[in-house]
Design a protein around this motif. Structure first.
Motif, PDB file in Angstrom:
ATOM      1  N   PRO A 142       0.807  -1.236   0.000  1.00  0.00           N
ATOM      2  CA  PRO A 142       0.000   0.000   0.000  1.00  0.00           C
ATOM      3  C   PRO A 142       0.835   1.279   0.000  1.00  0.00           C
ATOM      4  O   PRO A 142       0.484   2.247  -0.661  1.00  0.00           O
ATOM      5  CB  PRO A 142      -0.839  -0.108   1.274  1.00  0.00           C
ATOM      6  CG  PRO A 142      -0.903  -1.560   1.566  1.00  0.00           C
ATOM      7  CD  PRO A 142       0.390  -2.148   1.058  1.00  0.00           C
ATOM      8  N   GLN A 143       1.952   1.287   0.732  1.00  0.00           N
ATOM      9  CA  GLN A 143       2.797   2.486   0.782  1.00  0.00           C
ATOM     10  C   GLN A 143       3.382   2.782  -0.602  1.00  0.00           C
ATOM     11  O   GLN A 143       3.417   3.926  -1.034  1.00  0.00           O
ATOM     12  CB  GLN A 143       3.928   2.270   1.798  1.00  0.00           C
ATOM     13  CG  GLN A 143       4.646   3.524   2.175  1.00  0.00           C
ATOM     14  CD  GLN A 143       3.867   4.358   3.169  1.00  0.00           C
ATOM     15  OE1 GLN A 143       2.762   4.021   3.576  1.00  0.00           O
ATOM     16  NE2 GLN A 143       4.431   5.455   3.565  1.00  0.00           N
ATOM     17  N   GLU A 144       3.836   1.745  -1.296  1.00  0.00           N
ATOM     18  CA  GLU A 144       4.379   1.944  -2.633  1.00  0.00           C
ATOM     19  C   GLU A 144       3.283   2.296  -3.620  1.00  0.00           C
ATOM     20  O   GLU A 144       3.498   3.075  -4.544  1.00  0.00           O
ATOM     21  CB  GLU A 144       5.142   0.698  -3.105  1.00  0.00           C
ATOM     22  CG  GLU A 144       6.487   0.522  -2.427  1.00  0.00           C
ATOM     23  CD  GLU A 144       7.404   1.736  -2.587  1.00  0.00           C
ATOM     24  OE1 GLU A 144       7.512   2.287  -3.695  1.00  0.00           O
ATOM     25  OE2 GLU A 144       8.025   2.133  -1.588  1.00  0.00           O
ATOM     26  N   MET A 145       2.099   1.731  -3.453  1.00  0.00           N
ATOM     27  CA  MET A 145       0.980   2.063  -4.341  1.00  0.00           C
ATOM     28  C   MET A 145       0.619   3.531  -4.194  1.00  0.00           C
ATOM     29  O   MET A 145       0.379   4.222  -5.190  1.00  0.00           O
ATOM     30  CB  MET A 145      -0.232   1.181  -4.029  1.00  0.00           C
ATOM     31  CG  MET A 145      -1.419   1.463  -4.926  1.00  0.00           C
ATOM     32  SD  MET A 145      -1.094   1.317  -6.694  1.00  0.00           S
ATOM     33  CE  MET A 145      -0.818  -0.436  -6.811  1.00  0.00           C
ATOM     34  N   ALA A 146       0.595   4.040  -2.969  1.00  0.00           N
ATOM     35  CA  ALA A 146       0.291   5.450  -2.741  1.00  0.00           C
ATOM     36  C   ALA A 146       1.337   6.329  -3.414  1.00  0.00           C
ATOM     37  O   ALA A 146       1.005   7.299  -4.102  1.00  0.00           O
ATOM     38  CB  ALA A 146       0.235   5.742  -1.236  1.00  0.00           C
ATOM     39  N   ARG A 147       2.603   5.989  -3.247  1.00  0.00           N
ATOM     40  CA  ARG A 147       3.702   6.744  -3.868  1.00  0.00           C
ATOM     41  C   ARG A 147       3.564   6.700  -5.390  1.00  0.00           C
ATOM     42  O   ARG A 147       3.725   7.702  -6.074  1.00  0.00           O
ATOM     43  CB  ARG A 147       5.038   6.170  -3.426  1.00  0.00           C
ATOM     44  CG  ARG A 147       6.223   6.912  -3.982  1.00  0.00           C
ATOM     45  CD  ARG A 147       7.544   6.387  -3.430  1.00  0.00           C
ATOM     46  NE  ARG A 147       7.662   6.745  -2.023  1.00  0.00           N
ATOM     47  CZ  ARG A 147       7.754   5.866  -1.031  1.00  0.00           C
ATOM     48  NH1 ARG A 147       7.755   4.586  -1.274  1.00  0.00           N
ATOM     49  NH2 ARG A 147       7.858   6.264   0.212  1.00  0.00           N
ATOM     50  N   LEU A 148       3.249   5.520  -5.927  1.00  0.00           N
ATOM     51  CA  LEU A 148       3.105   5.344  -7.362  1.00  0.00           C
ATOM     52  C   LEU A 148       1.962   6.209  -7.908  1.00  0.00           C
ATOM     53  O   LEU A 148       2.096   6.835  -8.968  1.00  0.00           O
ATOM     54  CB  LEU A 148       2.860   3.869  -7.681  1.00  0.00           C
ATOM     55  CG  LEU A 148       2.808   3.487  -9.146  1.00  0.00           C
ATOM     56  CD1 LEU A 148       4.107   3.840  -9.856  1.00  0.00           C
ATOM     57  CD2 LEU A 148       2.536   1.996  -9.265  1.00  0.00           C
ATOM     58  N   LEU A 149       0.852   6.270  -7.196  1.00  0.00           N
ATOM     59  CA  LEU A 149      -0.271   7.095  -7.644  1.00  0.00           C
ATOM     60  C   LEU A 149       0.117   8.568  -7.722  1.00  0.00           C
ATOM     61  O   LEU A 149      -0.245   9.269  -8.672  1.00  0.00           O
ATOM     62  CB  LEU A 149      -1.478   6.909  -6.719  1.00  0.00           C
ATOM     63  CG  LEU A 149      -2.153   5.542  -6.784  1.00  0.00           C
ATOM     64  CD1 LEU A 149      -3.229   5.439  -5.711  1.00  0.00           C
ATOM     65  CD2 LEU A 149      -2.721   5.274  -8.159  1.00  0.00           C
ATOM     66  N   VAL A 150       0.861   9.045  -6.732  1.00  0.00           N
ATOM     67  CA  VAL A 150       1.301  10.445  -6.743  1.00  0.00           C
ATOM     68  C   VAL A 150       2.250  10.681  -7.910  1.00  0.00           C
ATOM     69  O   VAL A 150       2.115  11.671  -8.646  1.00  0.00           O
ATOM     70  CB  VAL A 150       1.973  10.825  -5.402  1.00  0.00           C
ATOM     71  CG1 VAL A 150       2.643  12.184  -5.492  1.00  0.00           C
ATOM     72  CG2 VAL A 150       0.961  10.811  -4.275  1.00  0.00           C
ATOM     73  N   LEU A 151       3.193   9.774  -8.111  1.00  0.00           N
ATOM     74  CA  LEU A 151       4.149   9.938  -9.211  1.00  0.00           C
ATOM     75  C   LEU A 151       3.441   9.904 -10.563  1.00  0.00           C
ATOM     76  O   LEU A 151       3.784  10.676 -11.466  1.00  0.00           O
ATOM     77  CB  LEU A 151       5.232   8.870  -9.139  1.00  0.00           C
ATOM     78  CG  LEU A 151       6.205   9.030  -7.974  1.00  0.00           C
ATOM     79  CD1 LEU A 151       7.072   7.789  -7.817  1.00  0.00           C
ATOM     80  CD2 LEU A 151       7.063  10.266  -8.151  1.00  0.00           C
ATOM     81  N   GLU A 152       2.464   9.032 -10.705  1.00  0.00           N
ATOM     82  CA  GLU A 152       1.730   8.981 -11.967  1.00  0.00           C
ATOM     83  C   GLU A 152       0.940  10.263 -12.201  1.00  0.00           C
ATOM     84  O   GLU A 152       0.851  10.751 -13.328  1.00  0.00           O
ATOM     85  CB  GLU A 152       0.822   7.756 -12.007  1.00  0.00           C
ATOM     86  CG  GLU A 152       1.631   6.482 -12.199  1.00  0.00           C
ATOM     87  CD  GLU A 152       0.815   5.214 -12.107  1.00  0.00           C
ATOM     88  OE1 GLU A 152      -0.272   5.226 -11.475  1.00  0.00           O
ATOM     89  OE2 GLU A 152       1.272   4.202 -12.664  1.00  0.00           O
ATOM     90  N   GLN A 153       0.396  10.842 -11.147  1.00  0.00           N
ATOM     91  CA  GLN A 153      -0.296  12.121 -11.301  1.00  0.00           C
ATOM     92  C   GLN A 153       0.689  13.182 -11.793  1.00  0.00           C
ATOM     93  O   GLN A 153       0.374  13.970 -12.683  1.00  0.00           O
ATOM     94  CB  GLN A 153      -0.942  12.574  -9.996  1.00  0.00           C
ATOM     95  CG  GLN A 153      -1.677  13.891 -10.172  1.00  0.00           C
ATOM     96  CD  GLN A 153      -1.964  14.620  -8.893  1.00  0.00           C
ATOM     97  OE1 GLN A 153      -1.197  14.532  -7.947  1.00  0.00           O
ATOM     98  NE2 GLN A 153      -3.053  15.359  -8.870  1.00  0.00           N
ATOM     99  N   LEU A 154       1.891  13.193 -11.237  1.00  0.00           N
ATOM    100  CA  LEU A 154       2.892  14.170 -11.658  1.00  0.00           C
ATOM    101  C   LEU A 154       3.288  13.958 -13.114  1.00  0.00           C
ATOM    102  O   LEU A 154       3.479  14.927 -13.859  1.00  0.00           O
ATOM    103  CB  LEU A 154       4.121  14.083 -10.746  1.00  0.00           C
ATOM    104  CG  LEU A 154       3.897  14.503  -9.296  1.00  0.00           C
ATOM    105  CD1 LEU A 154       5.133  14.214  -8.464  1.00  0.00           C
ATOM    106  CD2 LEU A 154       3.509  15.969  -9.214  1.00  0.00           C
ATOM    107  N   VAL A 155       3.410  12.700 -13.532  1.00  0.00           N
ATOM    108  CA  VAL A 155       3.724  12.398 -14.938  1.00  0.00           C
ATOM    109  C   VAL A 155       2.616  12.931 -15.836  1.00  0.00           C
ATOM    110  O   VAL A 155       2.874  13.622 -16.828  1.00  0.00           O
ATOM    111  CB  VAL A 155       3.930  10.879 -15.148  1.00  0.00           C
ATOM    112  CG1 VAL A 155       3.938  10.519 -16.629  1.00  0.00           C
ATOM    113  CG2 VAL A 155       5.218  10.415 -14.475  1.00  0.00           C
TER     114      VAL A 155
END
Length: 189
Positions: A142-155
């Protein structure tokens, strides 16, 4: 960004002290939105004043613990249920810069656009690299999924900005062409 609601969400997992909330918030958002510790404690003070959190003693190191109250849980559920309002978008410095540059003496708007394009393209590359690193770690956690969602939003935001800059450049080019006199009407040597 709603720091207030972010802190409430973190407190839903159990009591925490201020610097732990700051660390957890930054970890959950992939370090994208760093928090000032003073901002955390100011927000906790307001949440306490509003009855959404309460002090719940101290931990073994003597740090003040904050816990979510029932009013805080109600507010958190309401926040999750409410869509993010898009009716009045926030002021965007880039848009303001471009509209001010258009028609300003001595400003080449295309240079402004190109400087921003270089900057956002570099940011896009950085976001894509960080997203690849996040994907290489435990993507099911879950922690990595949350980080991934934020990074994808930035992309996605960076990609959208590049597309908008391309659009601005094309529109400025058309405007320039329309303002030029036809070739047979241009002054001669």
């Amino acid at each position: 960004m709603s720091i207030r609601h972010g802190l409430l969400a973190l407190l839903a997992a159990g009591p925490r002290y201020g610097s732990r909330l700051r660390t957890d918030f930054e970890a959950r958002t992939g370090g994208t939105w760093p928090l000032n510790i003073g901002q955390v404690y100011t927000t906790l003070g307001r949440l306490e004043r509003d009855g959404m959190v309460a002090r719940q003693g101290v931990d073994e190191a003597g740090r003040e613990l904050y816990a979510l109250t029932e009013a805080g849980r109600t507010e958190l559920r309401a926040w999750y249920a409410r869509p993010v309002e898009r009716a009045s978008p926030p002021r965007d410095e880039l848009a303001i810069k471009l509209v001010m540059a258009v028609g300003s003496d001595g400003v080449d708007v295309r240079e402004v656009v190109e400087a921003q394009r270089r900057h956002v393209t570099q940011a896009l590359h950085d976001h894509v690299r960080r997203r690849a690193e996040a994907l290489a770690r435990a993507p099911g956690h879950p922690q990595e999924m949350a980080r991934l969602l934020v990074l994808e939003q930035l992309v996605f935001q960076a990609e959208a900005e590049v597309r908008w800059l391309d659009h601005c450049e094309a529109r400025l080019l058309r405007l320039t062409r329309e303002a030029e006199p036809p070739p047979d009407e241009q002054p001669g040597p």
